[in-house]
Design an enzyme around this catalytic site. Structure first.
Site, short mmCIF file in Angstrom:
data_model
loop_
_atom_site.label_atom_id
_atom_site.label_comp_id
_atom_site.label_asym_id
_atom_site.label_seq_id
_atom_site.Cartn_x
_atom_site.Cartn_y
_atom_site.Cartn_z
N LYS B 79 16.87 -21.89 109.22
CA LYS B 79 15.74 -22.82 109.18
C LYS B 79 16.32 -24.23 109.03
CE LYS B 79 11.36 -23.58 106.68
NZ LYS B 79 10.48 -23.12 105.59
N SER B 154 5.66 -22.12 106.67
CA SER B 154 6.38 -23.14 107.38
C SER B 154 7.61 -22.61 108.13
CB SER B 154 6.84 -24.23 106.42
OG SER B 154 7.79 -23.72 105.51
N SER B 178 5.75 -19.35 102.73
CA SER B 178 6.34 -19.85 103.98
C SER B 178 7.33 -18.91 104.66
CB SER B 178 7.04 -21.19 103.73
OG SER B 178 6.11 -22.24 103.74
#
Lengths: 95, 492
Positions: B79, B154, B178
């Site tokens: 990420k 997210s 997330s």
């Protein structure tokens, strides 16, 4: 709880955020709705409850006071929008 | 080459050791998949081809020397919240679009040290604030099961990339859901460990008392392989916890007969989509068939009160953490500032999206003089009440089971105009972060072609049990092996 446009301008100033004047009413509406949601906190009985800062109630670890990191000033200052002679440059503060 | 995309880390690792293909070939294979599919999915912000091939080459030397561990030569994605030395770390924001991290996050360094090969950095909601991945400077990520729908957020880029098998695994971070919410919406396995289990060093901070790094993988066995490497204390993160790290792979095959499952009645309410309720109940029955027992429990504050506490705590911490983005030392600076105050306000005003500004303003307000007791302190008290509710529940159960999300993947733009509706996408996951507990979402079925997630919550540091239960469920089901069709053909 309802905020007005003036509250929002004040919060934006405190947060050092430029907000377009045209967008202020939208922020006022949206922030007010978030604070309406936050009012649900009042439905929980929190008498005599100690606030929780860390899920495992851990406390700050201590270590011996010795230098562990090396100075990497030049490497880090390469990331700066403006740096010169080892200094970060910003607009003039004092005339 | 054969169909490596459908393999797990465990399968690829065996093939690498058996010399069916080299780590360099495997890396090239996944880089090709990324090149062909990412144009549609937008799951990856930066591809690190050069570094990946160098790392794969190094892995091949280790394999040739017989010096391997389970992640040697395994391609994966990070990420874009994790700092990667010499590589852009944008956090999905215009503010950090030009930020080349000067060091590696501990998670990145540990996975690299274990021989994993970083293919690139995944798209995400800006500063991890969002539940749909539409709030990224680099544009929305699309759900590989239906490209008109969101992947969740997210960690939406990581979830979509693993779902489309652009990599066998990815890292993520979870502050209010997330990892687990996008895992549910994309049909992958998403593990959020106990707060403090994995170091946060080098993971751009959103809400420091809630943030935790974790994994997105196709199955629980791979999550165990990743966590084995990622977990453990770090002297560079004072909130990481020095608690023994077991071998998470060693207990995956343990018998779960006698497992006590608690079902919070609050999870099955009118907001829950009927088809999700049906699939989640079927999944619980499946666990009962393996000898688990089920008991109804109550977590009265897990929803509305938790969301309220979360938006106070997370926003307050974000306003503090993001104050370092000031246009002075790194990141975006506006053109021609007329003075210092103008430079701060315009740099931040121009580089942050509306959602980030909204959260900074909520936090600034709740922390301002005269309001601290009414908001932040009150929220921290409610937080303890929620943690106590869980503690009581775990006195006579082992895991909590329920749905990960109230609905399946929603359409792009469906909730962008309504922040409150967007916030409620995380209604079943948020309380877990407030209490600091570990949670996992695993695929448990489909509704109209869209994946559904089963949410399992464990007691503090009980990741091994969560992974054990998830793995046992995955022995009986093949939901986690389903791959979205339009991506399936690949380009090999």
């Amino acid at each position: 709880m309802v905020l007005n446009d003036e509250d929002v301008r004040n919060i934006a100033r405190l947060a050092r955020l430029q907000i377009d004047e045209a967008d202020i009413p939208l922020y006022t509406t949206e922030l007010s709705r978030v604070f309406d949601l936050v009012e649900q906190l009042d439905e929980v009985n929190i008498r005599d409850i100690i606030p929780m800062a860390h899920p495992a109630d851990a406390v700050q670890r201590l270590r011996t006071d010795e230098v562990t990191e090396q100075n990497q000033r030049e490497k880090f200052q390469k990331l700066a929008p403006m740096a010169e002679s080892g200094l970060y440059l910003v607009p003039k503060v004092i005339e | 080459m054969t169909e490596q995309y459908s393999e797990t880390i465990a399968g690829l690792s065996k093939d690498l050791r058996d010399k069916k293909y080299s780590a360099v070939e495997l890396t090239q294979y996944f880089l090709r998949r990324i090149a062909s599919s990412n144009k549609i999915l937008n799951a990856i912000i930066t591809t690190t081809q050069e570094q990946a091939l160098a790392a794969a080459n190094e892995a091949d030397q280790h394999i040739a020397a017989g010096d391997t561990n389970p992640l040697t030569g395994i391609p994966l994605l990070h990420k874009d919240i994790f700092c990667t030395d010499g590589i852009r770390t944008s956090c999905g924001s215009r503010m950090l679009d030009n930020f080349i991290a000067p060091y590696d996050a501990t998670v990145v360094a540990k996975l690299h040290g274990a021989g994993a090969v970083m293919l690139g950095k995944t798209n995400m909601d800006e500063f991890a604030m969002g539940s749909s991945n539409e709030n990224s400077y680099y544009g929305p990520v699309r759900n590989p099961w239906d490209i008109e729908r969101v992947p969740g957020g997210s960690s939406g880029g990581s979830a979509a990339a693993v779902a489309a098998r652009l990599a066998p695994a990815a890292t993520g971070s979870d502050t209010g859901g997330s990892i687990r919410q996008p895992a549910a919406l994309c049909g992958v396995t998403g593990l959020k460990p106990t707060y403090g289990r994995v170091s946060r060093y080098g993971m751009v901070a959103f809400a420091s008392s809630l943030d935790q790094a974790g994994t997105l993988t196709t199955d629980a066995r791979d999550a165990a392989l990743m966590l084995n490497v990622m977990a453990g204390p770090d002297h560079r993160d004072s909130t990481s916890i020095d608690h023994p790290v077991p071998d998470y792979s060693a207990t995956l095959d343990d018998d779960i007969s006698g497992l006590r499952i608690g079902i919070p009645k609050e999870s099955f309410d009118e907001e829950l989509d009927d088809s999700i309720a049906t699939q989640v109940n079927a999944a619980i029955k499946q666990l009962e068939a393996r000898g688990a027992s089920v008991k109804e429990i109550t977590l009265p504050n897990m929803k509305k009160a938790a969301v309220a506490a979360y938006y106070v705590v997370a926003s307050a911490e974000c306003s503090s953490n993001l104050s370092r983005m000031d246009g002075v030392r790194f990141g975006y600076r506006c053109e021609h500032p007329k003075d210092l105050a103008d430079m701060y306000a315009r740099s931040r005003g121009e580089a942050f999206s509306r959602e980030v500004k909204r959260r900074i303003m909520i936090g600034t307000y709740t922390l301002s003089a005269g309001f601290y007791d009414a908001y932040y302190l009150k929220a921290q008290k409610v937080r303890r009440v929620i943690a106590e509710d869980f503690r009581r529940a775990f006195s006579d159960i082992d895991v909590i089971a329920g749905p990960t999300t109230p609905e399946t993947a929603f359409k792009l733009k469906d909730k962008t105009d309504d922040p409150i509706r967007m916030y409620l996408s995380d209604i079943y996951t948020i309380a877990v972060n407030l209490a600091g507990l570990p949670g996992i979402s695993i695929p448990c079925g489909f509704s109209q072609g869209l994946p559904i997630g089963l949410h399992l919550i464990g007691n503090m540091f009980d990741e091994a049990r969560l992974l054990n239960v998830a793995h046992q469920y995955q022995q009986d089901t093949d939901w986690h092996r389903q791959i979205p069709e339009q991506i399936q053909p690949g380009d090999s």
